[in-house]
Design a protein around this motif. Sequence first.
Motif, PDB file in Angstrom:
ATOM      1  N   THR A  53       0.801  -1.224   0.000  1.00  0.00           N
ATOM      2  CA  THR A  53       0.000   0.000   0.000  1.00  0.00           C
ATOM      3  C   THR A  53       0.832   1.271   0.000  1.00  0.00           C
ATOM      4  N   PHE A  54       1.981   1.257   0.661  1.00  0.00           N
ATOM      5  CA  PHE A  54       2.754   2.489   0.820  1.00  0.00           C
ATOM      6  C   PHE A  54       4.117   2.461   0.134  1.00  0.00           C
ATOM      7  N   ILE A  55       4.889   1.401   0.319  1.00  0.00           N
ATOM      8  CA  ILE A  55       6.249   1.389  -0.229  1.00  0.00           C
ATOM      9  C   ILE A  55       6.247   1.225  -1.744  1.00  0.00           C
ATOM     10  N   THR A  56       5.550   0.232  -2.265  1.00  0.00           N
ATOM     11  CA  THR A  56       5.584  -0.026  -3.710  1.00  0.00           C
ATOM     12  C   THR A  56       5.082   1.163  -4.539  1.00  0.00           C
ATOM     13  N   PRO A  57       3.945   1.774  -4.197  1.00  0.00           N
ATOM     14  CA  PRO A  57       3.523   2.939  -4.985  1.00  0.00           C
ATOM     15  C   PRO A  57       4.510   4.105  -4.894  1.00  0.00           C
ATOM     16  N   THR A  58       5.161   4.269  -3.745  1.00  0.00           N
ATOM     17  CA  THR A  58       6.129   5.353  -3.600  1.00  0.00           C
ATOM     18  C   THR A  58       7.371   5.071  -4.435  1.00  0.00           C
ATOM     19  N   GLN A  59       7.789   3.816  -4.495  1.00  0.00           N
ATOM     20  CA  GLN A  59       8.921   3.455  -5.356  1.00  0.00           C
ATOM     21  C   GLN A  59       8.618   3.825  -6.810  1.00  0.00           C
ATOM     22  N   LYS A  60       7.436   3.471  -7.265  1.00  0.00           N
ATOM     23  CA  LYS A  60       7.050   3.788  -8.647  1.00  0.00           C
ATOM     24  C   LYS A  60       7.025   5.289  -8.874  1.00  0.00           C
ATOM     25  N   ALA A  61       6.512   6.040  -7.895  1.00  0.00           N
ATOM     26  CA  ALA A  61       6.430   7.496  -8.028  1.00  0.00           C
ATOM     27  C   ALA A  61       7.818   8.137  -8.069  1.00  0.00           C
ATOM     28  N   ILE A  62       8.773   7.589  -7.336  1.00  0.00           N
ATOM     29  CA  ILE A  62      10.146   8.104  -7.386  1.00  0.00           C
ATOM     30  C   ILE A  62      10.670   8.029  -8.813  1.00  0.00           C
ATOM     31  N   CYS A  63      10.409   6.915  -9.485  1.00  0.00           N
ATOM     32  CA  CYS A  63      10.932   6.680 -10.833  1.00  0.00           C
ATOM     33  C   CYS A  63      10.146   7.398 -11.924  1.00  0.00           C
ATOM     34  N   THR A  64       8.980   7.915 -11.619  1.00  0.00           N
ATOM     35  CA  THR A  64       8.184   8.624 -12.626  1.00  0.00           C
ATOM     36  C   THR A  64       8.045  10.096 -12.247  1.00  0.00           C
ATOM     37  N   GLU A  65       7.228  10.388 -11.255  1.00  0.00           N
ATOM     38  CA  GLU A  65       6.988  11.771 -10.839  1.00  0.00           C
ATOM     39  C   GLU A  65       8.263  12.437 -10.323  1.00  0.00           C
ATOM     40  N   GLY A  66       9.019  11.720  -9.490  1.00  0.00           N
ATOM     41  CA  GLY A  66      10.261  12.267  -8.947  1.00  0.00           C
ATOM     42  C   GLY A  66      11.274  12.545 -10.032  1.00  0.00           C
ATOM     43  N   TYR A  67      11.395  11.605 -10.948  1.00  0.00           N
ATOM     44  CA  TYR A  67      12.306  11.777 -12.085  1.00  0.00           C
ATOM     45  C   TYR A  67      11.941  13.028 -12.882  1.00  0.00           C
ATOM     46  N   ASP A  68      10.666  13.160 -13.233  1.00  0.00           N
ATOM     47  CA  ASP A  68      10.220  14.314 -14.018  1.00  0.00           C
ATOM     48  C   ASP A  68      10.484  15.627 -13.296  1.00  0.00           C
ATOM     49  N   ALA A  69      10.199  15.677 -12.000  1.00  0.00           N
ATOM     50  CA  ALA A  69      10.391  16.907 -11.230  1.00  0.00           C
ATOM     51  C   ALA A  69      11.867  17.294 -11.163  1.00  0.00           C
ATOM     52  N   LEU A  70      12.723  16.343 -10.834  1.00  0.00           N
ATOM     53  CA  LEU A  70      14.137  16.665 -10.714  1.00  0.00           C
ATOM     54  C   LEU A  70      14.760  17.014 -12.050  1.00  0.00           C
ATOM     55  N   ARG A  71      14.345  16.359 -13.110  1.00  0.00           N
ATOM     56  CA  ARG A  71      14.858  16.701 -14.451  1.00  0.00           C
ATOM     57  C   ARG A  71      14.476  18.129 -14.824  1.00  0.00           C
ATOM     58  N   ALA A  72      13.344  18.611 -14.297  1.00  0.00           N
ATOM     59  CA  ALA A  72      12.900  19.989 -14.546  1.00  0.00           C
ATOM     60  C   ALA A  72      13.527  20.966 -13.548  1.00  0.00           C
ATOM     61  N   GLY A  73      14.352  20.462 -12.628  1.00  0.00           N
ATOM     62  CA  GLY A  73      15.030  21.317 -11.670  1.00  0.00           C
ATOM     63  C   GLY A  73      14.239  21.634 -10.413  1.00  0.00           C
ATOM     64  N   HIS A  74      13.214  20.843 -10.138  1.00  0.00           N
ATOM     65  CA  HIS A  74      12.360  21.084  -8.969  1.00  0.00           C
ATOM     66  C   HIS A  74      12.567  20.012  -7.912  1.00  0.00           C
ATOM     67  N   ASP A  75      12.235  20.356  -6.679  1.00  0.00           N
ATOM     68  CA  ASP A  75      12.154  19.360  -5.609  1.00  0.00           C
ATOM     69  C   ASP A  75      10.886  18.545  -5.837  1.00  0.00           C
ATOM     70  N   TRP A  76      10.803  17.412  -5.173  1.00  0.00           N
ATOM     71  CA  TRP A  76       9.611  16.552  -5.267  1.00  0.00           C
ATOM     72  C   TRP A  76       9.381  15.898  -3.927  1.00  0.00           C
ATOM     73  N   SER A  77       8.131  15.751  -3.560  1.00  0.00           N
ATOM     74  CA  SER A  77       7.804  15.003  -2.348  1.00  0.00           C
ATOM     75  C   SER A  77       6.482  14.283  -2.531  1.00  0.00           C
ATOM     76  N   LYS A  78       6.319  13.235  -1.752  1.00  0.00           N
ATOM     77  CA  LYS A  78       5.091  12.444  -1.813  1.00  0.00           C
ATOM     78  C   LYS A  78       4.838  11.848  -0.441  1.00  0.00           C
ATOM     79  N   ALA A  79       3.589  11.946  -0.011  1.00  0.00           N
ATOM     80  CA  ALA A  79       3.165  11.297   1.220  1.00  0.00           C
ATOM     81  C   ALA A  79       2.291  10.110   0.843  1.00  0.00           C
ATOM     82  N   ALA A  80       2.553   8.989   1.472  1.00  0.00           N
ATOM     83  CA  ALA A  80       1.746   7.776   1.283  1.00  0.00           C
ATOM     84  C   ALA A  80       1.476   7.232   2.675  1.00  0.00           C
ATOM     85  N   GLY A  81       0.311   7.545   3.206  1.00  0.00           N
ATOM     86  CA  GLY A  81      -0.005   7.130   4.564  1.00  0.00           C
ATOM     87  C   GLY A  81       1.019   7.695   5.522  1.00  0.00           C
TER      88      GLY A  81
END
Length: 91
Positions: A53-81
């Motif tokens: 519920t929490f770790i696997t979706p966050t891992q996926k988000a690191i590789c997609t949303e996090g990647y996109d944000a950092l490539r654009a020069g922005h910080d990224w964060s995500k809360a999962a529970g």
Amino acid sequence: MDFKMTWALAGEHMDEWTGIGFGRAAHTLKERVGAAVEASGMTPEAQAHFRRTFITPTQKAICTEGYDALRAGHDWSKAAGPLLVALTPIS
């Protein structure tokens, strides 16, 4: 790209990792948060639920949303529970 990943598991654990590679960051999160979950005294069923519920979706988000944000020069964060993860680019 070098970046720092920090995370907090509410009321239990805080840690950080610095390196390159979004897949490596996701793997590190799984290892270290997984170890904290194992040590928490949760039942095996609760541990499996937490990972799913929490770790696997966050891992996926690191590789997609996090990647996109950092490539654009922005910080990224995500809360999962009870898990909060943040990525910050290092100049």
